[in-house]
Scaffold this motif. Sequence first.
Motif, PDB file in Angstrom:
ATOM      1  N   LEU A 256       7.920  -4.185   4.952  1.00 14.41           N
ATOM      2  CA  LEU A 256       7.229  -3.188   4.592  1.00 14.41           C
ATOM      3  C   LEU A 256       5.679  -2.814   5.412  1.00 14.41           C
ATOM      4  O   LEU A 256       5.514  -1.804   5.930  1.00 14.41           O
ATOM      5  CB  LEU A 256       7.102  -3.129   3.009  1.00 14.41           C
ATOM      6  N   ILE A 257       5.257  -4.037   5.409  1.00 17.80           N
ATOM      7  CA  ILE A 257       3.799  -3.945   6.205  1.00 17.80           C
ATOM      8  C   ILE A 257       3.810  -3.578   7.548  1.00 17.80           C
ATOM      9  O   ILE A 257       3.140  -2.623   7.938  1.00 17.80           O
ATOM     10  CB  ILE A 257       2.943  -5.382   5.736  1.00 17.80           C
ATOM     11  N   ALA A 258       4.883  -3.994   8.240  1.00 13.58           N
ATOM     12  CA  ALA A 258       4.990  -3.624   9.560  1.00 13.58           C
ATOM     13  C   ALA A 258       5.206  -2.096   9.656  1.00 13.58           C
ATOM     14  O   ALA A 258       4.695  -1.277  10.759  1.00 13.58           O
ATOM     15  CB  ALA A 258       5.928  -4.603  10.141  1.00 13.58           C
ATOM     16  N   ARG A 259       6.087  -1.858   8.791  1.00 12.48           N
ATOM     17  CA  ARG A 259       6.504  -0.276   8.939  1.00 12.48           C
ATOM     18  C   ARG A 259       5.192   0.382   8.491  1.00 12.48           C
ATOM     19  O   ARG A 259       5.003   1.574   9.041  1.00 12.48           O
ATOM     20  CB  ARG A 259       7.705  -0.143   7.742  1.00 12.48           C
ATOM     21  N   HIS A 260       4.452   0.023   7.620  1.00 14.18           N
ATOM     22  CA  HIS A 260       3.220   0.843   7.088  1.00 14.18           C
ATOM     23  C   HIS A 260       2.424   0.710   8.183  1.00 14.18           C
ATOM     24  O   HIS A 260       1.607   2.012   8.489  1.00 14.18           O
ATOM     25  CB  HIS A 260       2.604  -0.001   5.610  1.00 14.18           C
ATOM     26  N   GLU A 261       2.188  -0.272   9.068  1.00 11.49           N
ATOM     27  CA  GLU A 261       1.007  -0.227   9.842  1.00 11.49           C
ATOM     28  C   GLU A 261       1.628   0.281  11.449  1.00 11.49           C
ATOM     29  O   GLU A 261       0.717   1.138  11.982  1.00 11.49           O
ATOM     30  CB  GLU A 261       0.811  -1.860  10.370  1.00 11.49           C
ATOM     31  N   ARG A 262       2.832   0.545  11.524  1.00 14.85           N
ATOM     32  CA  ARG A 262       3.352   1.412  12.359  1.00 14.85           C
ATOM     33  C   ARG A 262       3.212   2.893  12.214  1.00 14.85           C
ATOM     34  O   ARG A 262       2.934   3.790  13.287  1.00 14.85           O
ATOM     35  CB  ARG A 262       4.924   1.273  12.761  1.00 14.85           C
ATOM     36  N   GLY A 263       3.053   3.337  10.939  1.00 17.77           N
ATOM     37  CA  GLY A 263       2.779   4.723  10.608  1.00 17.77           C
ATOM     38  C   GLY A 263       1.452   5.104  10.374  1.00 17.77           C
ATOM     39  O   GLY A 263       1.034   6.218  10.236  1.00 17.77           O
TER      40      GLY A 263
END
Length: 169
Positions: free
Chosen positions: A156-163
Amino acid sequence: MTDLGREGQPEMTDLGREGQPEMTDLGREGQPEMTDLGREGQPEMTDERRRRGLDMMRQVYGWELDDAPGDFFGITADHLFADIWTRPGLSLRDRRLLLIGVLAGRGLNDVLDIQLPAALGNGELTPDELREIAIFLTHYVGWPLGARLSVQIDTLIARHERGRPRDSP
């Protein structure tokens, strides 16, 4: 029940039908009065109650949603979100933390897939706090469930930071 006991809680001295407390006026701000009972003793849905429930659902989930048909949705909106999530005494963040703990302990990762992004997106919990939650809960829910939660949070955090835009904090 018209007398209120400690901290605005109803006194349990005046009992109604079958030993149940009368729910006439609890006097809590924004909480529905339970005087008009619908089918099978359930409180009637009101437009105000539904609006309050839908508003809280939007706040909890972090996305727009409209009213929907059916008893299950109605009970969810009118009771869980309009009455329970809006009660005084716990913040939205407190309730979210409790819910995350229960969901992790039960291995309900599909529901965590809703709650974790909402907590992060609404700013209730930071990436570091979510990681710490996984470490803490692992010692109570067991290693397999905790490890799964940790991976779920890291994803989730990786996806959040990419966005996020590059110059965002």
